[in-house]
Design a protein around this motif. Structure first.
Motif, PDB file in Angstrom:
ATOM      1  N   ALA A 214       3.622   3.830   1.299  1.00 41.68           N
ATOM      2  CA  ALA A 214       3.689   3.301   3.638  1.00 41.68           C
ATOM      3  C   ALA A 214       4.876   2.172   2.703  1.00 41.68           C
ATOM      4  N   LEU A 215       5.603   2.110   3.948  1.00 34.16           N
ATOM      5  CA  LEU A 215       6.841   1.000   3.798  1.00 34.16           C
ATOM      6  C   LEU A 215       7.261   0.400   5.428  1.00 34.16           C
ATOM      7  N   ARG A 216       7.804  -0.673   4.768  1.00 31.80           N
ATOM      8  CA  ARG A 216       8.236  -1.482   6.120  1.00 31.80           C
ATOM      9  C   ARG A 216       9.491  -1.199   5.993  1.00 31.80           C
ATOM     10  N   TYR A 217      10.584  -0.715   6.743  1.00 32.53           N
ATOM     11  CA  TYR A 217      12.067  -1.088   6.931  1.00 32.53           C
ATOM     12  C   TYR A 217      12.221  -2.033   7.916  1.00 32.53           C
ATOM     13  N   GLN A 218      13.711  -2.973   7.579  1.00 27.75           N
ATOM     14  CA  GLN A 218      14.341  -2.946   8.475  1.00 27.75           C
ATOM     15  C   GLN A 218      15.856  -4.140   8.303  1.00 27.75           C
ATOM     16  N   ILE A 222      13.544  -2.911   2.595  1.00 32.17           N
ATOM     17  CA  ILE A 222      12.476  -1.830   2.137  1.00 32.17           C
ATOM     18  C   ILE A 222      11.948  -3.004   1.556  1.00 32.17           C
ATOM     19  N   THR A 223      10.159  -2.653   1.862  1.00 35.67           N
ATOM     20  CA  THR A 223       9.072  -3.621   1.453  1.00 35.67           C
ATOM     21  C   THR A 223       8.099  -2.372   1.484  1.00 35.67           C
ATOM     22  N   PRO A 224       6.834  -2.154  -0.143  1.00 32.46           N
ATOM     23  CA  PRO A 224       5.583  -1.660   0.238  1.00 32.46           C
ATOM     24  C   PRO A 224       4.730  -2.045   0.914  1.00 32.46           C
TER      25      PRO A 224
END
Ligand SMILES: Nc1ncnc2c1ncn2[C@@H]1O[C@H](COP(=O)(O)OP(=O)(O)OP(=O)(O)O)[C@@H](O)[C@H]1O
Ligand SMILES: C[C@@](O)(CCO)CC(=O)[O-]
Ligand SMILES: [Mg+2]
Length: 397
Positions: A214-218, A222-224
């Motif tokens: 599951a990750l945050r993307y911007q 990419i940050t798990p």
């Protein structure tokens, strides 16, 4: 010459929040799905490169000297840091007999294959004599990242055959993954493949296909996610076909036309993604029902926003109405315009209630299934670790 038979796979994805806004630099939250695309790599006849894509009805084979000549014309300055140029894609279309502007699945899949094969081999090695077969558990063009899973598998296979990344699967092991550095290279090339298919992808889908979880993307970062509770999600495919490329272009047009109206919508979607991340990271691993109302409201608000962006569809409205009649909350996922929606299933939802919602959705002609999220990213498999179903699908030649 490549001498081993290997299988690799990459997961599809579900975007919880941030689709479309992520193309414009906003935050998206995405999770890998337990439905995967598989690529079988086999040594081929010397001097032949063959590709079989049963999901989109493609079966092509070329002489490698012919591909080498084409590569000499188009791929002199190929690099994972450069997007495919219009001239390169025109030359590949002409070679493959694909009409300009053709957007049929088989045309885009063939174009992405040729681009990745020639660009990767130009940078790292020779055009390989191999047979490649790609088969997927994912519906094509339904919002679950089928294009990215395809591009990630192709990048991994072609980089491995050309010697740019290792083959980490040792004798006797059932699965293996690549190092972080190798995954970064796979992800960069998969993004180039996505550009051939989508035109203007954000990169979130290939990031999930590569890293999984599951990750945050911007904006490429990419940050798990620190902690993701076990979420039960119902996935519903409206089966209405759509193209991510067309939908992304439509949103861009709307923003250019009404910037003062549309930019606040994008900012609000960004805020939903950020708030949702905080809520998810603060939730216990097995959350109880009282944690859900906020997540449900986020789904409702974002679904309205996506309609404002112009990526809704009557089939998705229907999906949301049907689940609302069972007190469940849904939103579209991926590019919208049809394709799939996701419905949150709080832990106190009784099995008969889920069954009743599923029956009503199926009565609309939709297909639905419960899913687990957070699957592993791109993986190499020994054949004996694959299920009979996958082996059977990959046995087609
Ligand atoms: N199994 C596959 N084999 C070959 N090509 C595929 C496969 N799956 C997807 N593709 C390619 O990807 C295209 C679909 O990509 P598109 O981005 O429109 O949908 P998606 O990736 O399923 O949804 P989203 O981008 O919204 O998550 C197809 O037209 C085809 O070119
Ligand atoms: C619609 C979009 O935001 C998600 C598609 O899965 C496009 C992208 O991010 O590339
Ligand atoms: Mg896609």
């Amino acid at each position: 010459m490549w001498a081993r038979e290997l299988v690799m796979s990459a997961p599809g994805k579900v975007i919880l929040h941030g689709e479309h806004a992520v193309v414009l630099g906003k935050v998206a939250l995405a999770v890998a799905l337990d439905l995967r695309t598989f690529l079988r790599l086999r040594p081929g006849a010397e001097g032949r490169l063959s590709v079989s894509l049963p999901g989109v009805g493609v079966r092509r084979s070329w002489d490698t000297p012919e591909l080498r000549a084409l590569r000499g014309r188009i791929a002199a300055d190929c690099d994972e840091s450069k997007p495919p140029s219009l001239e390169q894609l025109d030359a590949l279309r002409e070679f493959a007999g694909i009409a300009a502007g053709a957007s049929a699945p088989e045309s885009l899949a063939t174009l992405a294959f040729l681009y990745m094969c020639l660009a990767i081999s130009a940078k790292y090695g020779d055009v390989p004599s191999v047979d490649i077969l790609v088969w997927s558990e994912l519906p094509t063009g339904a919002g679950l990242g089928s294009s990215a899973a395809y591009a990630v598998c192709l990048a991994a296979a072609l980089l491995m055959v050309c010697g740019a990344i290792s083959c980490p699967l040792q004798e006797g092991e059932s699965t293996a993954r690549w190092t972080e550095e190798e995954l970064t290279l796979i992800n960069s090339w998969a993004f180039r493949g996505e550009q051939v298919i989508h035109g203007n992808p954000s990169g979130v889908d290939n990031a999930v296909g590569t890293w999984g979880g599951a990750l945050r993307y911007q904006a490429g970062k990419i940050t798990p996610l620190k902690r993701v509770p076990t979420l039960r999600i119902l996935l519903t495919n409206t089966k209405v076909p759509r193209s991510t490329k067309v939908l992304v272009a439509g949103v861009k047009e709307k923003i250019l036309k009404f910037p003062a109206i549309m930019n606040p919508v994008l900012d609000s979607i960004d805020a939903i993604s950020q708030e949702c991340q905080s809520v998810l990271e603060a939730m216990p691993a097995n959350p109880s029902p009282e944690h859900y109302p906020v997540l449900e409201e986020f789904f409702d608000i974002n679904q309205h926003h996506l309609n404002v962006l112009g990526v809704g569809h009557p089939s998705l409205d229907r999906l949301c109405q049907v689940t609302a009649s069972h007190s469940l909350h849904s939103k579209l996922t991926g590019a919208g315009g049809g394709g799939c929606g996701i419905t949150l299933l709080p832990p106190d939802t009784s099995p008969p209630a889920v069954e009743a919602a599923k029956q009503d959705l199926c009565a609309c002609g939709f297909e639905c299934w419960e899913t687990k999220i957070g699957a592993p990213g791109v993986t190499l498999h020994s054949c004996c670790s694959l299920s009979a179903r996958v082996l059977h699908a990959l046995a087609q030649s």
